[in-house]
Motif scaffolding. Sequence first.
Motif, PDB file in Angstrom:
ATOM      1  N   MET A   1       0.710  -1.134  -0.119  1.00  0.00           N
ATOM      2  CA  MET A   1       0.107   0.113  -0.048  1.00  0.00           C
ATOM      3  C   MET A   1       0.885   1.264  -0.058  1.00  0.00           C
ATOM      4  N   LYS A   2       2.092   1.072  -0.165  1.00  0.00           N
ATOM      5  CA  LYS A   2       3.047   2.200  -0.200  1.00  0.00           C
ATOM      6  C   LYS A   2       2.628   3.349  -1.024  1.00  0.00           C
ATOM      7  N   LYS A   3       2.022   2.930  -2.226  1.00  0.00           N
ATOM      8  CA  LYS A   3       1.534   4.027  -3.297  1.00  0.00           C
ATOM      9  C   LYS A   3       0.568   4.715  -2.891  1.00  0.00           C
ATOM     10  N   TYR A   4      -0.216   4.466  -1.793  1.00  0.00           N
ATOM     11  CA  TYR A   4      -1.204   5.224  -1.107  1.00  0.00           C
ATOM     12  C   TYR A   4      -1.012   5.825   0.141  1.00  0.00           C
ATOM     13  N   ASN A   5       0.431   5.927   0.644  1.00  0.00           N
ATOM     14  CA  ASN A   5       0.576   6.430   2.079  1.00  0.00           C
ATOM     15  C   ASN A   5       0.727   8.023   1.738  1.00  0.00           C
ATOM     16  N   LEU A   6       1.009   8.566   3.065  1.00  0.00           N
ATOM     17  CA  LEU A   6       0.778  10.118   2.790  1.00  0.00           C
ATOM     18  C   LEU A   6       1.680  10.657   2.117  1.00  0.00           C
ATOM     19  N   ASP A   7       3.105  10.138   2.072  1.00  0.00           N
ATOM     20  CA  ASP A   7       3.916  10.856   1.213  1.00  0.00           C
ATOM     21  C   ASP A   7       3.879  10.786  -0.396  1.00  0.00           C
ATOM     22  N   ASN A   8       2.867   9.883  -0.669  1.00  0.00           N
ATOM     23  CA  ASN A   8       2.769   9.908  -2.165  1.00  0.00           C
ATOM     24  C   ASN A   8       1.417  10.211  -2.512  1.00  0.00           C
ATOM     25  N   THR A   9       0.700  10.871  -1.595  1.00  0.00           N
ATOM     26  CA  THR A   9      -0.786  11.268  -2.103  1.00  0.00           C
ATOM     27  C   THR A   9      -0.974  12.745  -1.688  1.00  0.00           C
ATOM     28  N   THR A  10      -1.832  13.381  -2.324  1.00  0.00           N
ATOM     29  CA  THR A  10      -2.248  14.595  -2.046  1.00  0.00           C
ATOM     30  C   THR A  10      -3.612  14.667  -0.988  1.00  0.00           C
ATOM     31  N   ARG A  11      -3.885  15.697  -0.180  1.00  0.00           N
ATOM     32  CA  ARG A  11      -5.091  15.612   0.358  1.00  0.00           C
ATOM     33  C   ARG A  11      -6.268  15.337  -0.691  1.00  0.00           C
ATOM     34  N   GLU A  12      -6.412  15.897  -1.734  1.00  0.00           N
ATOM     35  CA  GLU A  12      -7.305  15.891  -2.612  1.00  0.00           C
ATOM     36  C   GLU A  12      -7.364  14.548  -2.952  1.00  0.00           C
ATOM     37  N   GLU A  13      -6.315  13.692  -3.461  1.00  0.00           N
ATOM     38  CA  GLU A  13      -6.557  12.445  -3.678  1.00  0.00           C
ATOM     39  C   GLU A  13      -7.070  11.496  -2.662  1.00  0.00           C
ATOM     40  N   ARG A  14      -6.426  11.872  -1.274  1.00  0.00           N
ATOM     41  CA  ARG A  14      -7.129  10.910  -0.307  1.00  0.00           C
ATOM     42  C   ARG A  14      -8.463  11.485  -0.055  1.00  0.00           C
ATOM     43  N   ALA A  15      -9.241  12.457  -0.402  1.00  0.00           N
ATOM     44  CA  ALA A  15     -10.406  13.069  -0.176  1.00  0.00           C
ATOM     45  C   ALA A  15     -11.256  12.036  -1.184  1.00  0.00           C
ATOM     46  N   GLU A  16     -10.746  12.191  -2.463  1.00  0.00           N
ATOM     47  CA  GLU A  16     -11.485  11.333  -3.427  1.00  0.00           C
ATOM     48  C   GLU A  16     -11.448  10.087  -3.215  1.00  0.00           C
ATOM     49  N   ARG A  17     -10.428   9.385  -2.604  1.00  0.00           N
ATOM     50  CA  ARG A  17     -10.576   7.811  -2.322  1.00  0.00           C
ATOM     51  C   ARG A  17     -11.701   7.675  -1.310  1.00  0.00           C
ATOM     52  N   VAL A  18     -11.386   8.263  -0.268  1.00  0.00           N
ATOM     53  CA  VAL A  18     -12.406   8.473   0.876  1.00  0.00           C
ATOM     54  C   VAL A  18     -13.854   8.526   0.268  1.00  0.00           C
ATOM     55  N   ALA A  19     -14.324   9.389  -0.621  1.00  0.00           N
ATOM     56  CA  ALA A  19     -15.492   9.531  -1.191  1.00  0.00           C
ATOM     57  C   ALA A  19     -15.927   8.293  -1.750  1.00  0.00           C
ATOM     58  N   MET A  20     -15.082   7.886  -2.687  1.00  0.00           N
ATOM     59  CA  MET A  20     -15.401   6.549  -3.532  1.00  0.00           C
ATOM     60  C   MET A  20     -15.583   5.293  -2.759  1.00  0.00           C
ATOM     61  N   ALA A  21     -14.837   5.209  -1.346  1.00  0.00           N
ATOM     62  CA  ALA A  21     -15.057   4.107  -0.562  1.00  0.00           C
ATOM     63  C   ALA A  21     -16.276   4.371   0.074  1.00  0.00           C
ATOM     64  N   LYS A  22     -16.871   5.467   0.464  1.00  0.00           N
ATOM     65  CA  LYS A  22     -18.225   5.668   1.170  1.00  0.00           C
ATOM     66  C   LYS A  22     -19.196   5.560   0.362  1.00  0.00           C
ATOM     67  N   ALA A  23     -19.081   5.717  -1.068  1.00  0.00           N
ATOM     68  CA  ALA A  23     -20.170   5.395  -2.098  1.00  0.00           C
ATOM     69  C   ALA A  23     -20.316   4.009  -2.265  1.00  0.00           C
ATOM     70  N   ILE A  24     -19.072   3.185  -2.378  1.00  0.00           N
ATOM     71  CA  ILE A  24     -19.371   1.704  -2.435  1.00  0.00           C
ATOM     72  C   ILE A  24     -19.686   1.239  -1.179  1.00  0.00           C
ATOM     73  N   ASN A  25     -19.504   1.664  -0.215  1.00  0.00           N
ATOM     74  CA  ASN A  25     -20.059   1.411   1.315  1.00  0.00           C
ATOM     75  C   ASN A  25     -21.673   1.501   1.637  1.00  0.00           C
ATOM     76  N   SER A  26     -21.822   2.614   0.793  1.00  0.00           N
ATOM     77  CA  SER A  26     -23.560   2.871   0.878  1.00  0.00           C
ATOM     78  C   SER A  26     -24.362   1.908   0.136  1.00  0.00           C
ATOM     79  N   LEU A  27     -23.781   1.149  -0.671  1.00  0.00           N
ATOM     80  CA  LEU A  27     -24.459   0.114  -1.694  1.00  0.00           C
ATOM     81  C   LEU A  27     -24.762  -1.122  -1.020  1.00  0.00           C
ATOM     82  N   SER A  28     -24.156  -1.443   0.078  1.00  0.00           N
ATOM     83  CA  SER A  28     -24.381  -2.848   0.780  1.00  0.00           C
ATOM     84  C   SER A  28     -24.147  -2.805   2.075  1.00  0.00           C
TER      85      SER A  28
END
Length: 70
Positions: A1-28
């Motif tokens: 998961m190193k490609k997703y660690n804090l050093d390799n991601t921006t705040r915006e990228e992290r926010a986008e991933r969290v939003a996608m995860a929450k959308a997937i979670n809402s399905l089931s």
Amino acid sequence: MKKYNLDNTTREERAERVAMAKAINSLSAEPVTPEDEVLFQRHIDGELEIEEVTQMLIDKYKKAPGDPTD
């Protein structure tokens, strides 16, 4: 998961991933709790690595209902 660690991601990228995860979670699954939202925000803000958030959520949800350690 190193490609997703804090050093390799921006705040915006992290926010986008969290939003996608929450959308997937809402399905089931149950809606995201306020406590989980705090963990997600701490990741977006660069305070917690995604691995830390994942482990905290696993630990939280694998406890059995009525567990005396709650």
